[in-house]
Scaffold this motif. Structure first.
Motif, PDB file in Angstrom:
ATOM      1  N   ALA A   1       0.814  -1.206   0.000  1.00 54.92           N
ATOM      2  CA  ALA A   1       0.000   0.000   0.000  1.00 54.92           C
ATOM      3  C   ALA A   1       0.856   1.268   0.000  1.00 54.92           C
ATOM      4  CB  ALA A   1      -0.930   0.000   1.210  1.00 54.92           C
ATOM      5  N   GLU A   2       2.023   1.187   0.681  1.00 58.47           N
ATOM      6  CA  GLU A   2       2.835   2.399   0.839  1.00 58.47           C
ATOM      7  C   GLU A   2       3.924   2.545  -0.213  1.00 58.47           C
ATOM      8  OE1 GLU A   2       4.464   2.299   4.724  1.00 58.47           O
ATOM      9  OE2 GLU A   2       2.509   2.078   5.681  1.00 58.47           O
ATOM     10  N   LEU A   3       4.103   1.481  -0.946  1.00 62.43           N
ATOM     11  CA  LEU A   3       5.209   1.377  -1.897  1.00 62.43           C
ATOM     12  C   LEU A   3       5.476   2.659  -2.690  1.00 62.43           C
ATOM     13  CD1 LEU A   3       7.152  -0.762  -3.203  1.00 62.43           C
ATOM     14  CD2 LEU A   3       5.300  -1.281  -4.791  1.00 62.43           C
ATOM     15  N   LYS A   4       4.398   3.264  -3.208  1.00 62.69           N
ATOM     16  CA  LYS A   4       4.565   4.397  -4.124  1.00 62.69           C
ATOM     17  C   LYS A   4       5.199   5.615  -3.445  1.00 62.69           C
ATOM     18  CE  LYS A   4      -0.313   5.786  -3.593  1.00 62.69           C
ATOM     19  NZ  LYS A   4      -0.460   5.095  -2.311  1.00 62.69           N
ATOM     20  N   ASP A   5       5.108   5.678  -2.113  1.00 63.41           N
ATOM     21  CA  ASP A   5       5.675   6.826  -1.398  1.00 63.41           C
ATOM     22  C   ASP A   5       7.132   6.606  -0.984  1.00 63.41           C
ATOM     23  OD1 ASP A   5       3.138   8.033  -1.513  1.00 63.41           O
ATOM     24  OD2 ASP A   5       2.504   6.932   0.285  1.00 63.41           O
ATOM     25  N   TRP A   6       7.675   5.469  -1.288  1.00 65.61           N
ATOM     26  CA  TRP A   6       9.017   5.144  -0.802  1.00 65.61           C
ATOM     27  C   TRP A   6      10.102   5.608  -1.756  1.00 65.61           C
ATOM     28  CZ3 TRP A   6       8.440  -0.703   0.831  1.00 65.61           C
ATOM     29  CH2 TRP A   6       7.630  -0.767   1.979  1.00 65.61           C
ATOM     30  N   PRO A   7      11.343   5.658  -1.240  1.00 64.83           N
ATOM     31  CA  PRO A   7      12.482   5.916  -2.130  1.00 64.83           C
ATOM     32  C   PRO A   7      12.544   4.822  -3.207  1.00 64.83           C
ATOM     33  CG  PRO A   7      13.193   5.913   0.169  1.00 64.83           C
ATOM     34  CD  PRO A   7      11.759   5.489   0.153  1.00 64.83           C
ATOM     35  N   VAL A   8      13.050   5.202  -4.359  1.00 66.04           N
ATOM     36  CA  VAL A   8      13.084   4.280  -5.506  1.00 66.04           C
ATOM     37  C   VAL A   8      13.769   2.958  -5.146  1.00 66.04           C
ATOM     38  CG1 VAL A   8      13.884   3.996  -7.882  1.00 66.04           C
ATOM     39  CG2 VAL A   8      13.085   6.232  -7.105  1.00 66.04           C
ATOM     40  N   GLU A   9      14.850   3.059  -4.393  1.00 63.42           N
ATOM     41  CA  GLU A   9      15.601   1.844  -4.062  1.00 63.42           C
ATOM     42  C   GLU A   9      14.748   0.879  -3.238  1.00 63.42           C
ATOM     43  OE1 GLU A   9      19.021   2.412  -1.559  1.00 63.42           O
ATOM     44  OE2 GLU A   9      19.364   0.232  -1.551  1.00 63.42           O
ATOM     45  N   ALA A  10      14.004   1.431  -2.280  1.00 61.35           N
ATOM     46  CA  ALA A  10      13.141   0.594  -1.445  1.00 61.35           C
ATOM     47  C   ALA A  10      12.029  -0.014  -2.285  1.00 61.35           C
ATOM     48  CB  ALA A  10      12.554   1.421  -0.308  1.00 61.35           C
ATOM     49  N   GLN A  11      11.472   0.770  -3.185  1.00 63.56           N
ATOM     50  CA  GLN A  11      10.427   0.247  -4.076  1.00 63.56           C
ATOM     51  C   GLN A  11      10.958  -0.923  -4.893  1.00 63.56           C
ATOM     52  OE1 GLN A  11       8.238   2.928  -6.545  1.00 63.56           O
ATOM     53  NE2 GLN A  11       8.346   4.623  -5.071  1.00 63.56           N
ATOM     54  N   ALA A  12      12.154  -0.732  -5.454  1.00 66.23           N
ATOM     55  CA  ALA A  12      12.746  -1.777  -6.299  1.00 66.23           C
ATOM     56  C   ALA A  12      12.948  -3.050  -5.494  1.00 66.23           C
ATOM     57  CB  ALA A  12      14.068  -1.287  -6.883  1.00 66.23           C
ATOM     58  N   ARG A  13      13.416  -2.887  -4.244  1.00 62.81           N
ATOM     59  CA  ARG A  13      13.686  -4.077  -3.428  1.00 62.81           C
ATOM     60  C   ARG A  13      12.405  -4.818  -3.063  1.00 62.81           C
ATOM     61  NH1 ARG A  13      17.923  -2.470   1.128  1.00 62.81           N
ATOM     62  NH2 ARG A  13      16.825  -4.181   2.138  1.00 62.81           N
ATOM     63  N   LEU A  14      11.371  -4.078  -2.728  1.00 63.81           N
ATOM     64  CA  LEU A  14      10.113  -4.758  -2.380  1.00 63.81           C
ATOM     65  C   LEU A  14       9.500  -5.419  -3.613  1.00 63.81           C
ATOM     66  CD1 LEU A  14       7.935  -5.620  -0.464  1.00 63.81           C
ATOM     67  CD2 LEU A  14       6.865  -3.391  -0.658  1.00 63.81           C
ATOM     68  N   ARG A  15       9.577  -4.740  -4.759  1.00 66.66           N
ATOM     69  CA  ARG A  15       9.037  -5.336  -5.998  1.00 66.66           C
ATOM     70  C   ARG A  15       9.764  -6.641  -6.295  1.00 66.66           C
ATOM     71  NH1 ARG A  15       8.326   0.054  -8.293  1.00 66.66           N
ATOM     72  NH2 ARG A  15       6.101   0.536  -8.105  1.00 66.66           N
ATOM     73  N   LYS A  16      11.089  -6.619  -6.088  1.00 69.03           N
ATOM     74  CA  LYS A  16      11.892  -7.817  -6.344  1.00 69.03           C
ATOM     75  C   LYS A  16      11.475  -8.942  -5.389  1.00 69.03           C
ATOM     76  CE  LYS A  16      16.761  -8.842  -6.915  1.00 69.03           C
ATOM     77  NZ  LYS A  16      18.101  -8.378  -6.549  1.00 69.03           N
ATOM     78  N   GLN A  17      11.277  -8.563  -4.127  1.00 67.61           N
ATOM     79  CA  GLN A  17      10.884  -9.565  -3.117  1.00 67.61           C
ATOM     80  C   GLN A  17       9.532 -10.181  -3.472  1.00 67.61           C
ATOM     81  OE1 GLN A  17      11.497  -8.414   1.019  1.00 67.61           O
ATOM     82  NE2 GLN A  17       9.664  -9.517   1.656  1.00 67.61           N
ATOM     83  N   ILE A  18       8.588  -9.329  -3.869  1.00 62.94           N
ATOM     84  CA  ILE A  18       7.245  -9.827  -4.221  1.00 62.94           C
ATOM     85  C   ILE A  18       7.314 -10.703  -5.475  1.00 62.94           C
ATOM     86  CG2 ILE A  18       4.935  -9.125  -4.976  1.00 62.94           C
ATOM     87  CD1 ILE A  18       5.354  -6.593  -3.167  1.00 62.94           C
ATOM     88  N   ALA A  19       8.145 -10.278  -6.428  1.00 64.76           N
ATOM     89  CA  ALA A  19       8.282 -11.058  -7.665  1.00 64.76           C
ATOM     90  C   ALA A  19       8.863 -12.439  -7.363  1.00 64.76           C
ATOM     91  CB  ALA A  19       9.186 -10.317  -8.649  1.00 64.76           C
ATOM     92  N   ALA A  20       9.836 -12.482  -6.444  1.00 68.60           N
ATOM     93  CA  ALA A  20      10.450 -13.767  -6.059  1.00 68.60           C
ATOM     94  C   ALA A  20       9.420 -14.665  -5.385  1.00 68.60           C
ATOM     95  CB  ALA A  20      11.635 -13.520  -5.149  1.00 68.60           C
ATOM     96  N   LEU A  21       8.567 -14.062  -4.580  1.00 68.18           N
ATOM     97  CA  LEU A  21       7.518 -14.847  -3.892  1.00 68.18           C
ATOM     98  C   LEU A  21       6.533 -15.416  -4.924  1.00 68.18           C
ATOM     99  CD1 LEU A  21       6.700 -12.514  -0.884  1.00 68.18           C
ATOM    100  CD2 LEU A  21       7.796 -14.752  -0.779  1.00 68.18           C
ATOM    101  N   ASP A  22       6.149 -14.567  -5.875  1.00 62.53           N
ATOM    102  CA  ASP A  22       5.220 -15.043  -6.913  1.00 62.53           C
ATOM    103  C   ASP A  22       5.859 -16.163  -7.708  1.00 62.53           C
ATOM    104  OD1 ASP A  22       3.395 -13.286  -6.030  1.00 62.53           O
ATOM    105  OD2 ASP A  22       3.724 -11.770  -7.580  1.00 62.53           O
ATOM    106  N   GLY A  23       7.157 -16.035  -7.960  1.00 61.88           N
ATOM    107  CA  GLY A  23       7.900 -17.077  -8.672  1.00 61.88           C
ATOM    108  C   GLY A  23       7.839 -18.386  -7.930  1.00 61.88           C
ATOM    109  N   ASP A  24       7.990 -18.311  -6.593  1.00 58.17           N
ATOM    110  CA  ASP A  24       7.947 -19.528  -5.760  1.00 58.17           C
ATOM    111  C   ASP A  24       6.601 -20.221  -5.861  1.00 58.17           C
ATOM    112  OD1 ASP A  24      10.482 -19.324  -4.927  1.00 58.17           O
ATOM    113  OD2 ASP A  24      10.047 -18.450  -2.957  1.00 58.17           O
TER     114      ASP A  24
END
Ligand SMILES: [Zn+2]
Ligand SMILES: [Zn+2]
Length: 178
Positions: free
Chosen positions: A152-175
């Motif tokens: 929910a808060e992703l869009k307000d975060w620094p770009v680096e934090a956004q990228a890391r969370l997106r990567k984490q979520i993508a890895a989870l979806d991959g699993d």
């Protein structure tokens, strides 16, 4: 050592001429063994008490309930806060649930080495729900957030934090696809 003969028992008041020497020796050996046992027993009993006074021993018992609100993982942990006394030099930025390594023997009192420990989780900094460190439950970037808050808060975060969370979520979806 000779096998004990019935009839040569030291308790007998009847003296047996031939076996007398043997009986005496036998008695002496038994007495010596008993003496050693007497000397060793109290020492063995005292040792654990010397190492751990009741307070210290109490600290080793995990009493704090930790339950992840996302995956329902449940553990009893030793500490909740920022500076676990058993993890020397560690200071968390947020209150953290910490468990001592259950497989490590108690360290000696004079030893100033940090113990092994496991950070189990923390409160979500937004909704304050307890979450574990599992990638499916929380995300950490300067503070812990649960995944729903993170998304929910992703869009307000620094770009680096956004990228890391997106990567984490993508890895989870991959699993999940496997
Ligand atoms: Zn969890
Ligand atoms: Zn949250």
């Amino acid at each position: 050592m000779e096998a004990e003969q019935p009839g040569t028992s030291s308790g007998s008041s009847v003296s047996v001429n031939i076996d007398n020497d043997l009986a005496d020796e036998d008695f002496l050996l038994n007495d010596e063994a008993a003496e050693i046992a007497r000397l060793q027993l109290p020492e063995e009993n005292q040792q654990p008490q010397e190492k751990l006074d009741p307070q210290e021993e109490d600290e080793r018992i995990a009493k704090i309930d930790f339950r992840c609100s996302a995956c329902d993982m449940h553990e009893l942990v030793h500490y909740f806060g920022r500076q676990p006394p058993f993890a020397l030099g560690i200071k968390y930025r947020e209150d953290t649930f910490v468990m001592r390594d259950p497989f490590q023997p108690p360290p000696s009192r004079w030893q100033s080495k940090p113990e092994f420990y496991v950070a189990m989780g923390a409160n979500c900094s937004s909704c304050s729900k307890v979450v574990c460190k599992d990638a499916a439950c929380s995300f950490y970037y300067t503070r812990t957030v649960c995944l729903p808050c993170g998304k929910a808060e992703l869009k307000d975060w620094p770009v680096e934090a956004q990228a890391r969370l997106r990567k984490q979520i993508a890895a989870l979806d991959g699993d999940k696809d496997k």
